[in-house]
Design an enzyme around this catalytic site. Structure first.
Site, short mmCIF file in Angstrom:
data_model
loop_
_atom_site.label_atom_id
_atom_site.label_comp_id
_atom_site.label_asym_id
_atom_site.label_seq_id
_atom_site.Cartn_x
_atom_site.Cartn_y
_atom_site.Cartn_z
N LYS A 221 0.88 -1.14 -0.14
CA LYS A 221 -0.05 -0.07 0.07
C LYS A 221 0.83 1.25 -0.08
O LYS A 221 2.04 1.44 0.58
CB LYS A 221 -1.06 0.01 1.23
CG LYS A 221 -2.06 -1.12 0.93
CD LYS A 221 -3.16 -1.06 1.90
CE LYS A 221 -4.19 -2.17 1.79
NZ LYS A 221 -5.25 -2.29 2.71
N ARG A 257 -3.36 -10.15 4.95
CA ARG A 257 -3.70 -10.14 3.57
C ARG A 257 -2.59 -9.63 2.94
O ARG A 257 -2.23 -8.42 3.08
CB ARG A 257 -4.93 -9.40 3.46
CG ARG A 257 -5.63 -9.37 1.84
CD ARG A 257 -6.63 -8.47 1.82
NE ARG A 257 -7.00 -8.46 0.45
CZ ARG A 257 -6.51 -7.78 -0.60
NH1 ARG A 257 -5.62 -6.82 -0.25
NH2 ARG A 257 -7.34 -7.90 -1.79
C1 8Y4 Z 1 -0.85 -0.72 -3.81
C2 8Y4 Z 1 -1.14 -1.95 -3.52
C3 8Y4 Z 1 -1.85 0.34 -3.75
C4 8Y4 Z 1 -2.30 -2.18 -3.05
C5 8Y4 Z 1 -3.02 0.00 -3.14
C6 8Y4 Z 1 -3.10 -1.36 -2.74
C7 8Y4 Z 1 -7.72 -4.89 1.98
C8 8Y4 Z 1 -8.72 -5.71 1.49
C9 8Y4 Z 1 -8.15 -4.39 -0.13
C10 8Y4 Z 1 -7.55 -4.88 3.32
C11 8Y4 Z 1 -9.46 -6.37 3.51
C12 8Y4 Z 1 -5.05 -2.65 -1.94
C13 8Y4 Z 1 -9.88 -6.06 -0.84
C14 8Y4 Z 1 -6.38 -2.59 -1.70
N1 8Y4 Z 1 -7.33 -4.00 0.83
N2 8Y4 Z 1 -9.50 -6.47 2.21
N3 8Y4 Z 1 -8.86 -5.45 0.10
N4 8Y4 Z 1 -8.36 -5.73 4.17
N5 8Y4 Z 1 -10.22 -7.34 4.39
N6 8Y4 Z 1 -4.52 -1.61 -2.24
O1 8Y4 Z 1 -6.68 -4.18 3.86
O2 8Y4 Z 1 -4.81 -3.94 -1.59
S1 8Y4 Z 1 -7.62 -3.94 -2.03
#
Ligand code: 8Y4
Length: 278
Positions: A221, A257
Site C-alpha cells: 500500500k 492479507r
Molecule cells: C498498492 C497495492 C496500492 C495495494 C493499493 C493497494 C484490503 C482488502 C484491499 C484490506 C481487506 C489494496 C480487498 C486495496 N485491501 N480487504 N482489500 N483488508 N479485508 N490496495 O486491507 O490492496 S484492496
C-alpha cells in the site's frame, strides 16, 4: 480460536496468510493482477505452495479512483478461477466483493469466506451470508473508494473504527451470522490519511480487544511508500510491509492479507515461534 467458514473450521491459534488474487485487467498494476483465468490459477498455485491458507479472489478493483463493474462481469471473472482453484487445492477461498449476486455465485463455486470492504452493508448481504453460513471479514472504510482519499477526517480514528466495526458486527449478529464466523479489519488505506494509518497500526490492541479475530492488509500500500519516501517502487514497500506484518502479529492480529506470501509467511513463523513462549 476457530473461524467458522461454511464447511471449514479455520484454526486461528496459529496466524495465517491470506494471499491476494486480483482477477482484473487493471491498468494500475500493483503486481497482484492476473487478467486471464489461467494466469490467475497459476498464481494461486504459487501462493498455496508458499503457505497461503486463504486465497482472496477479487474481480473488481477497490482502489481509489477505480471504476465499478456490474455483477455479471464480476461473476464471469471470478467463478472460473474459484472453481479451478477448489478442484486442485484444498485451500480456503474468500471472495472480495460487496455484491449479493457475486457472493452467491462465488460460494456456489466453492468460496467459504466473504471479504467485504463494505462490511456487508449492501441490502440483503448480511442475511445472505447468514443463510450460506460463510465466514465474513468486516472491514472499515470511510466514504467510498472513488472519493475516500479526499481529506479523510476523524476525531479519534481508532475509537471511530472500533465503533463502526462493533456496529457492523452487531447488525451481522442480528441478521443471524454466528459470532464465530466474524472477523474484523481496520481497513488500512481506506479513507485514511497517513497519521490515521499509523495510529491504527500503533493501537491494534484496542481493535483486538473487540473480541473478534483481526485481519490486516498493508501489503504494497502507498502509505508504506510514503513512510519510506520511495514513491511507487514495489520492493521497498514489500520490505516495509513485512515489518508491519510482524508488528501486527505481535499485537495480536491473526490473519495477514498480502501479495507477498513467501516472505510474509517466513516473518510470521519467526514471530509466531517467539510468541509461543509468551
Ligand atoms: C498498492 C497495492 C496500492 C495495494 C493499493 C493497494 C484490503 C482488502 C484491499 C484490506 C481487506 C489494496 C480487498 C486495496 N485491501 N480487504 N482489500 N483488508 N479485508 N490496495 O486491507 O490492496 S484492496
Amino acid at each position: 480460536m476457530i473461524w467458522r467458514c461454511r464447511d471449514r473450521d479455520i484454526d486461528l491459534r496459529v496466524p495465517l496468510v491470506m494471499g491476494v488474487l486480483n482477477v482484473t485487467p487493471d491498468s494500475f498494476f500493483d503486481g497482484g493482477n492476473f487478467a486471464s483465468p489461467e494466469a490467475a490459477f497459476e498464481r494461486a498455485g504459487t501462493m498455496v505452495a508458499e503457505g497461503a491458507a486463504i486465497i482472496d479472489v477479487g474481480g473488481e478493483s477497490t482502489r481509489p479512483g477505480a471504476t465499478p463493474i456490474d455483477a455479471g462481469a464480476e461473476i464471469e471473472r471470478v467463478v472460473p478461477v474459484i472453481v479451478k482453484i477448489r478442484s486442485r487445492f484444498d485451500v480456503a477461498v474468500s471472495i472480495d466483493t460487496s455484491k449479493c449476486a457475486v457472493i452467491r455465485a462465488a460460494v456456489d463455486a466453492g468460496a467459504c469466506i466473504v471479504n467485504d470492504v463494505n462490511a456487508l452493508r449492501a441490502p440483503g448481504a448480511r442475511e445472505l451470508a447468514a443463510s450460506l453460513r460463510v465466514g465474513v471479514c468486516l472491514m472499515h472504510m470511510q466514504g467510498e473508494p472513488r472519493t475516500m482519499q479526499i481529506e479523510p477526517k476523524y476525531t479519534d480514528v481508532v475509537r471511530e473504527v472500533c465503533e463502526y466495526l462493533v456496529l457492523q458486527r452487531t447488525a451481522c449478529l442480528a441478521a443471524g451470522i454466528s459470532h464465530g464466523s466474524i472477523c474484523l479489519d481496520p481497513g488500512i488505506g481506506f479513507g485514511k490519511a497517513q497519521p490515521h494509518n499509523l495510529a491504527l497500526l500503533r493501537r491494534l490492541p484496542e481493535l483486538v480487544h473487540l473480541g473478534s479475530p483481526l485481519l490486516l492488509g498493508v501489503s504494497r500500500k502507498s502509505f508504506i511508500g510514503r513512510i519510506l519516501g520511495t514513491g511507487t517502487r514495489l520492493e521497498p514497500r514489500l520490505f516495509g510491509g513485512i515489518g508491519l506484518a510482524a508488528l501486527a502479529l505481535s499485537q495480536g492480529v491473526k490473519i495477514i492479507r498480502t501479495h507477498d506470501v513467501a516472505p510474509t509467511r517466513a516473518a510470521m513463523q519467526a514471530v509466531s515461534a517467539v510468541l509461543q513462549g509468551s
